[in-house]
Enzyme design. Structure first.
Site, PDB file in Angstrom:
ATOM      1  CG  HIS A   1     159.836  41.380 -19.156  1.00 19.69           C
ATOM      2  ND1 HIS A   1     160.286  41.309 -17.962  1.00 19.69           N
ATOM      3  CD2 HIS A   1     160.790  40.759 -20.051  1.00 19.69           C
ATOM      4  CE1 HIS A   1     161.391  40.770 -17.905  1.00 19.69           C
ATOM      5  NE2 HIS A   1     161.955  40.571 -19.070  1.00 19.69           N
TER       6      HIS A   1
ATOM      7  CE  LYS B   1     174.424  28.377 -14.418  1.00 18.67           C
ATOM      8  NZ  LYS B   1     175.129  29.541 -15.076  1.00 18.67           N
TER       9      LYS B   1
ATOM     10  NE  ARG C   1     166.944  44.953 -22.691  1.00 25.47           N
ATOM     11  CZ  ARG C   1     167.715  44.306 -21.790  1.00 25.47           C
ATOM     12  NH1 ARG C   1     167.145  44.379 -20.433  1.00 25.47           N
ATOM     13  NH2 ARG C   1     168.515  43.206 -21.969  1.00 25.47           N
TER      14      ARG C   1
ATOM     15  CB  SER D   1     164.891  40.949 -14.767  1.00 22.03           C
ATOM     16  OG  SER D   1     163.640  40.959 -15.533  1.00 22.03           O
TER      17      SER D   1
END
Ligand code: PNS
Length: 161
Positions: A17, A41, A95, A133
């Site tokens: 990022h 979530k 990516r 992530s």
């Protein structure tokens, strides 16, 4: 004044990022980093923690580039957030080809909803272009070393969790 929106979940912000955000700073006068609330979530870091983390990681780079940085949360459509903050550009990192398939679809649908907002893809720098992530969270939860993937500051915060 050119305003860009860089959206994501940032749970947590990775070196991938940071690569995209740092490079996006040369494209805009103001960069809004939007942390998607409903994208993840069960996040590891809550929205406030993610915002604080991004600010800590990028404030000095933005200052150096002379770009105004605004980090905020959003819950809703990307095009609505872009419009609300007067962003004419949405920045996304690519990516891989798999990313492209998904991003191209989102871009086309976003453009149908608002033709005045352009999406710009930045190809990830190869050295950090494999980082996700989700996998960083998994590695951390299983006791692995995340230092190749996140900054020392984020690594420390993950260890605390
Ligand atoms: O970290 P990610 O997974 O790349 O971030 C995803 C995010 C937050 C950018 C994505 O979930 C998103 O765009 N959410 C907004 C909802 C939306 O606008 N959906 C319609 C897209 S066509």
């Amino acid at each position: 004044m050119r305003i860009g929106l860089y959206p994501g979940s940032f749970d947590p912000i990775t070196l991938g990022h940071k690569d995209i955000i740092t490079r996006a700073l040369s494209l805009v006068d103001k960069l809004v980093v939007g942390v998607g609330v409903s994208a993840t979530k069960k996040p590891l870091f809550n929205v406030e923690e993610r915002i604080a983390m991004i600010e800590e990681e990028l404030a000095s780079a933005a200052k150096k580039a002379g770009v105004e940085l605004s980090v905020l949360s959003f819950d809703g459509l990307l095009v609505d957030v872009a419009q609300k903050h007067k962003a004419s550009l949405i920045v996304r990192g690519l990516r891989s080809g798999t990313d492209f398939e998904y991003e191209a679809q989102m871009t086309a649908m976003n453009r149908k909803m608002n033709k005045d907002i352009e999406t710009v893809f930045l190809a990830s720098t190869p050295e950090v272009g494999f980082i996700s992530s989700t996998l960083v969270r998994q590695i951390s939860a299983m006791g692995g070393d995340v230092s190749p993937f996140v900054s020392p500051y984020v690594k420390k915060l993950m260890e605390k969790k």
